[in-house]
Motif scaffolding. Structure first.
Motif, short mmCIF file in Angstrom:
data_model
loop_
_atom_site.label_atom_id
_atom_site.label_comp_id
_atom_site.label_asym_id
_atom_site.label_seq_id
_atom_site.Cartn_x
_atom_site.Cartn_y
_atom_site.Cartn_z
N GLN A 162 0.81 -1.22 0.00
CA GLN A 162 0.00 0.00 0.00
C GLN A 162 0.85 1.28 0.00
O GLN A 162 0.47 2.26 -0.64
CB GLN A 162 -0.96 0.00 1.20
CG GLN A 162 -2.06 -1.05 1.12
CD GLN A 162 -2.85 -1.01 -0.20
OE1 GLN A 162 -3.12 0.06 -0.74
NE2 GLN A 162 -3.21 -2.18 -0.72
N VAL A 163 1.98 1.25 0.68
CA VAL A 163 2.85 2.44 0.73
C VAL A 163 3.42 2.71 -0.66
O VAL A 163 3.37 3.83 -1.19
CB VAL A 163 3.99 2.25 1.78
CG1 VAL A 163 4.92 3.46 1.80
CG2 VAL A 163 3.40 2.00 3.16
N GLU A 164 3.94 1.64 -1.26
CA GLU A 164 4.49 1.76 -2.62
C GLU A 164 3.43 2.24 -3.60
O GLU A 164 3.69 3.09 -4.45
CB GLU A 164 4.99 0.39 -3.09
CG GLU A 164 6.47 0.20 -2.95
CD GLU A 164 6.90 -1.17 -3.43
OE1 GLU A 164 6.32 -1.67 -4.42
OE2 GLU A 164 7.79 -1.75 -2.80
N LEU A 165 2.22 1.68 -3.47
CA LEU A 165 1.14 2.04 -4.38
C LEU A 165 0.78 3.52 -4.26
O LEU A 165 0.55 4.18 -5.27
CB LEU A 165 -0.11 1.19 -4.12
CG LEU A 165 -0.07 -0.26 -4.57
CD1 LEU A 165 -1.45 -0.89 -4.46
CD2 LEU A 165 0.43 -0.40 -6.00
N ALA A 166 0.74 4.02 -3.03
CA ALA A 166 0.40 5.43 -2.82
C ALA A 166 1.44 6.33 -3.47
O ALA A 166 1.11 7.33 -4.11
CB ALA A 166 0.27 5.72 -1.33
N GLU A 167 2.72 5.96 -3.33
CA GLU A 167 3.81 6.75 -3.95
C GLU A 167 3.71 6.72 -5.46
O GLU A 167 3.85 7.73 -6.15
CB GLU A 167 5.16 6.18 -3.52
CG GLU A 167 5.66 6.78 -2.22
CD GLU A 167 6.94 6.10 -1.75
OE1 GLU A 167 7.69 5.59 -2.61
OE2 GLU A 167 7.15 6.05 -0.53
N LEU A 168 3.45 5.52 -5.95
CA LEU A 168 3.35 5.34 -7.41
C LEU A 168 2.16 6.13 -7.96
O LEU A 168 2.26 6.78 -9.00
CB LEU A 168 3.19 3.84 -7.71
CG LEU A 168 3.28 3.43 -9.17
CD1 LEU A 168 4.61 3.85 -9.79
CD2 LEU A 168 3.11 1.92 -9.32
N ALA A 169 1.04 6.09 -7.24
CA ALA A 169 -0.16 6.82 -7.66
C ALA A 169 0.15 8.31 -7.78
O ALA A 169 -0.25 8.97 -8.75
CB ALA A 169 -1.30 6.59 -6.68
N LYS A 170 0.91 8.82 -6.80
CA LYS A 170 1.26 10.25 -6.79
C LYS A 170 2.12 10.59 -8.02
O LYS A 170 1.87 11.59 -8.71
CB LYS A 170 2.04 10.53 -5.50
CG LYS A 170 2.03 11.97 -5.07
CD LYS A 170 2.63 12.07 -3.67
CE LYS A 170 3.38 13.37 -3.50
NZ LYS A 170 4.18 13.37 -2.27
N ALA A 171 3.10 9.74 -8.28
CA ALA A 171 4.02 9.98 -9.40
C ALA A 171 3.28 9.92 -10.74
O ALA A 171 3.46 10.78 -11.61
CB ALA A 171 5.15 8.97 -9.36
N VAL A 172 2.43 8.91 -10.88
CA VAL A 172 1.73 8.75 -12.16
C VAL A 172 0.72 9.88 -12.35
O VAL A 172 0.59 10.42 -13.45
CB VAL A 172 1.04 7.36 -12.24
CG1 VAL A 172 0.26 7.23 -13.53
CG2 VAL A 172 2.08 6.24 -12.14
N ARG A 173 0.04 10.27 -11.25
CA ARG A 173 -0.93 11.37 -11.32
C ARG A 173 -0.25 12.62 -11.86
O ARG A 173 -0.81 13.34 -12.69
CB ARG A 173 -1.49 11.63 -9.91
CG ARG A 173 -2.72 12.52 -9.88
CD ARG A 173 -3.25 12.68 -8.47
NE ARG A 173 -3.38 11.39 -7.79
CZ ARG A 173 -2.82 11.08 -6.63
NH1 ARG A 173 -2.10 11.97 -5.98
NH2 ARG A 173 -2.99 9.88 -6.09
#
Ligand code: 5GP
Ligand code: ZN
Length: 176
Positions: A162-173
């Motif tokens: 979940q931590v990695e996903l949140a970071e990735l979501a931010k970057a992709v957004r």
């Protein structure tokens, strides 16, 4: 100075050295050529099919797309939506064409379902060799599904961090 703009009697004038003018002509002719490449790519099978140079069993066509049956169907009614302009893959396609494509896909999917009486449908679109793309002109697969068919589309479910996903979501957004 190599070039200048000036305004006289309300008309905007542009002056430049001959060499710069020559460079600009070359630049614009290259842009024009690129447009031709975009329209149709030499030796591209799906450019030829989409534009009617190679005959196909066409389900539907409009100015932008041709919808055909796949030559080696995964199931009965396996169809392909092919843009008439050449796009290698999704990364190469503009949002407007993508929008038109999916709008058409909804209509074709409903029509196939009605006529074939299939129970479901996979919409598949491969981008790149690694993803299983074999024809490098964008196309959308519509694969009707029936109980007992031999279609095999799947992956082994992984585990999400979940931590990695949140970071990735931010970057992709940020990149959208
Ligand atoms: P890809 O693997 O690139 O996502 O899918 C390419 C698809 O194009 C395959 O399902 C293949 O059977 C289909 N195909 C390849 N050549 C032809 C052809 O000449 N005519 C038709 N109708 N389909 C083709
Ligand atoms: Zn093409």
């Amino acid at each position: 100075m190599s070039f200048a703009f000036f305004c006289k009697n309300g008309i905007l004038y542009f002056v430049c050295r001959k060499s710069i003018l020559a460079k600009m002509i070359v630049m614009f002719s290259k842009l024009e050529n690129r447009e031709e490449i975009r329209m149709k790519k030499e030796d591209c099978l799906f450019c030829k099919i989409a534009n009617g140079e190679i005959p196909s069993t066409t389900i539907y066509e409009n100015n932008d797309f041709r919808v055909i049956f796949d030559i080696a169907p995964a199931s009965k009614g396996h169809a392909l939506i092919i843009p008439k302009q050449h796009y290698n893959d999704i990364f190469d396609m503009d949002a407007e064409t993508g929008g038109k494509l999916f709008s058409l896909a909804t209509a074709v999917a409903r029509a196939l379902k009605k006529e074939l009486n299939c129970e479901g449908m996979n919409i598949v679109q491969n981008n790149g060799l690694i993803a299983g793309q074999t024809v490098f002109h964008f196309h959308l697969h519509l694969i009707p599904r029936y109980t007992g068919d031999t279609v095999n589309i799947g992956w082994v479910p992984g585990e999400a961090n979940q931590v990695e996903l949140a970071e990735l979501a931010k970057a992709v957004r940020k990149a959208i």
